[in-house]
Scaffold this motif. Structure first.
Motif, PDB file in Angstrom:
ATOM      1  N   VAL A   1       5.093   0.389   6.652  1.00 56.05           N
ATOM      2  CA  VAL A   1       5.074   1.633   6.339  1.00 56.05           C
ATOM      3  C   VAL A   1       6.014   2.454   6.171  1.00 56.05           C
ATOM      4  O   VAL A   1       6.718   3.124   5.526  1.00 56.05           O
ATOM      5  N   THR A   2       6.471   2.174   7.173  1.00 59.28           N
ATOM      6  CA  THR A   2       7.833   2.927   7.877  1.00 59.28           C
ATOM      7  C   THR A   2       9.016   2.306   6.917  1.00 59.28           C
ATOM      8  O   THR A   2      10.127   2.631   6.185  1.00 59.28           O
ATOM      9  N   PHE A   3       9.264   0.656   6.640  1.00 62.10           N
ATOM     10  CA  PHE A   3       9.446  -0.082   6.442  1.00 62.10           C
ATOM     11  C   PHE A   3      10.273   0.329   5.126  1.00 62.10           C
ATOM     12  O   PHE A   3      11.339   0.219   4.120  1.00 62.10           O
ATOM     13  N   ALA A   4       8.635   0.286   4.179  1.00 59.96           N
ATOM     14  CA  ALA A   4       8.428   0.674   2.628  1.00 59.96           C
ATOM     15  C   ALA A   4       9.230   1.857   2.637  1.00 59.96           C
ATOM     16  O   ALA A   4       9.770   1.534   1.740  1.00 59.96           O
TER      17      ALA A   4
ATOM     18  N   LYS B   1       0.950   8.058   3.130  1.00 52.59           N
ATOM     19  CA  LYS B   1      -0.330   8.680   4.294  1.00 52.59           C
ATOM     20  C   LYS B   1      -1.315   7.966   3.964  1.00 52.59           C
ATOM     21  O   LYS B   1      -1.653   7.619   5.032  1.00 52.59           O
ATOM     22  N   GLY B   2      -1.499   7.514   2.945  1.00 58.51           N
ATOM     23  CA  GLY B   2      -2.759   7.037   2.141  1.00 58.51           C
ATOM     24  C   GLY B   2      -2.050   4.974   2.770  1.00 58.51           C
ATOM     25  O   GLY B   2      -3.378   4.911   3.560  1.00 58.51           O
ATOM     26  N   ALA B   3      -0.940   4.483   3.026  1.00 51.36           N
ATOM     27  CA  ALA B   3      -0.913   3.288   3.827  1.00 51.36           C
ATOM     28  C   ALA B   3      -1.004   2.923   4.964  1.00 51.36           C
ATOM     29  O   ALA B   3      -1.831   2.494   5.576  1.00 51.36           O
ATOM     30  N   GLU B   4      -0.561   4.520   5.607  1.00 50.32           N
ATOM     31  CA  GLU B   4      -1.209   4.333   7.417  1.00 50.32           C
ATOM     32  C   GLU B   4      -2.349   4.822   7.381  1.00 50.32           C
ATOM     33  O   GLU B   4      -3.324   4.258   8.489  1.00 50.32           O
ATOM     34  N   LEU B   5      -3.513   5.797   6.862  1.00 49.74           N
ATOM     35  CA  LEU B   5      -5.060   6.086   6.710  1.00 49.74           C
ATOM     36  C   LEU B   5      -5.187   4.236   6.738  1.00 49.74           C
ATOM     37  O   LEU B   5      -6.356   3.871   7.445  1.00 49.74           O
TER      38      LEU B   5
ATOM     39  N   LEU C   1       0.642  -1.300   0.137  1.00 48.24           N
ATOM     40  CA  LEU C   1       0.059   0.099   0.079  1.00 48.24           C
ATOM     41  C   LEU C   1       0.544   0.858  -0.150  1.00 48.24           C
ATOM     42  O   LEU C   1       0.092   1.873  -0.643  1.00 48.24           O
ATOM     43  N   THR C   2       2.199   1.351   0.245  1.00 50.86           N
ATOM     44  CA  THR C   2       3.027   2.698   0.253  1.00 50.86           C
ATOM     45  C   THR C   2       3.484   2.841  -1.151  1.00 50.86           C
ATOM     46  O   THR C   2       3.454   3.753  -1.246  1.00 50.86           O
ATOM     47  N   VAL C   3       3.646   1.720  -1.899  1.00 46.83           N
ATOM     48  CA  VAL C   3       3.907   1.540  -3.290  1.00 46.83           C
ATOM     49  C   VAL C   3       2.761   2.228  -4.034  1.00 46.83           C
ATOM     50  O   VAL C   3       3.015   3.069  -4.486  1.00 46.83           O
ATOM     51  N   LEU C   4       0.875   1.914  -3.774  1.00 47.64           N
ATOM     52  CA  LEU C   4       0.465   1.968  -3.841  1.00 47.64           C
ATOM     53  C   LEU C   4      -0.262   3.319  -4.248  1.00 47.64           C
ATOM     54  O   LEU C   4      -0.773   4.181  -5.192  1.00 47.64           O
ATOM     55  N   LEU C   5       0.044   4.058  -2.496  1.00 44.80           N
ATOM     56  CA  LEU C   5      -1.102   5.370  -2.021  1.00 44.80           C
ATOM     57  C   LEU C   5      -0.014   6.254  -1.842  1.00 44.80           C
ATOM     58  O   LEU C   5      -0.360   7.044  -1.105  1.00 44.80           O
TER      59      LEU C   5
END
Length: 176
Positions: A123-126, A91-95, A84-88
């Motif tokens: 998210v942090t890792f990504a 911030k989007g992945a966190e949400l 999700l971090t890649v796609l969004l």
């Protein structure tokens, strides 16, 4: 650890401009056995194109139940948050992680701070992998879950939406 190391080694052979994203998305597709992303109105078609149902069945038959900190759900939360971090974006992945916990709680489940910690760790890792702060070659040689996923011991789950609001307040309340 093994699956992450193998994915990093394979992705490190890709062109540098796509290697990090390929690695992160491969974790998402490779480690998630839930239907959540495949059934998503926004992302489902893409995930089904990446892995058609018949190939998914073969993967799931050999995957087993990989865990992080001896919990399957933490591995899934971490891996899905990577993709999700890649796609969004971060911030989007966190949400998305926060929203999933709110929805779970409103539907009779619990708001799991353990799950949310795995989401945020993913998210942090990504983000660090994408920024080049964690090289794929390093991950291929020495990835260890304990280095990237905090121990969730002591994190509470809140079992009802009413209890969540009583304890933390309503998420839609105006900040002052």
């Amino acid at each position: 650890d093994y699956y992450v190391r193998r994915a990093a080694a394979a992705a490190a052979k890709s062109p540098p401009e796509v290697a990090a994203n390929a690695f992160l998305l491969s974790l998402t597709v490779g480690l998630d056995d839930s239907p959540l992303l495949r059934n998503s109105p926004v992302l489902g078609r893409m995930f089904q194109q990446i892995e058609p149902d018949e190939r998914r069945g073969l993967r799931l038959a050999v995957l087993g139940a990989p865990t992080m900190r001896k919990r399957r759900d933490l591995a899934q939360h971490f891996a899905v948050s990577c993709g999700l971090t890649v796609l969004l974006d971060s911030k989007g992945a966190e949400l998305a992680g926060i929203l999933k916990e709110i929805v779970d709680c409103q539907r009779g489940g619990a708001f799991s701070f353990s799950d949310l910690s795995a989401d945020l760790a993913g998210v942090t890792f990504a983000t660090r992998v994408r920024d080049g702060k964690i090289p794929l070659e390093t991950l291929a040689e020495s990835f260890a879950v304990d280095d990237y996923l905090p121990n969730p011991a002591g994190l509470a789950d809140v079992g009802s939406w009413q209890k969540f609001i009583e304890t933390y307040g309503s998420p839609d309340r105006q900040s002052r």
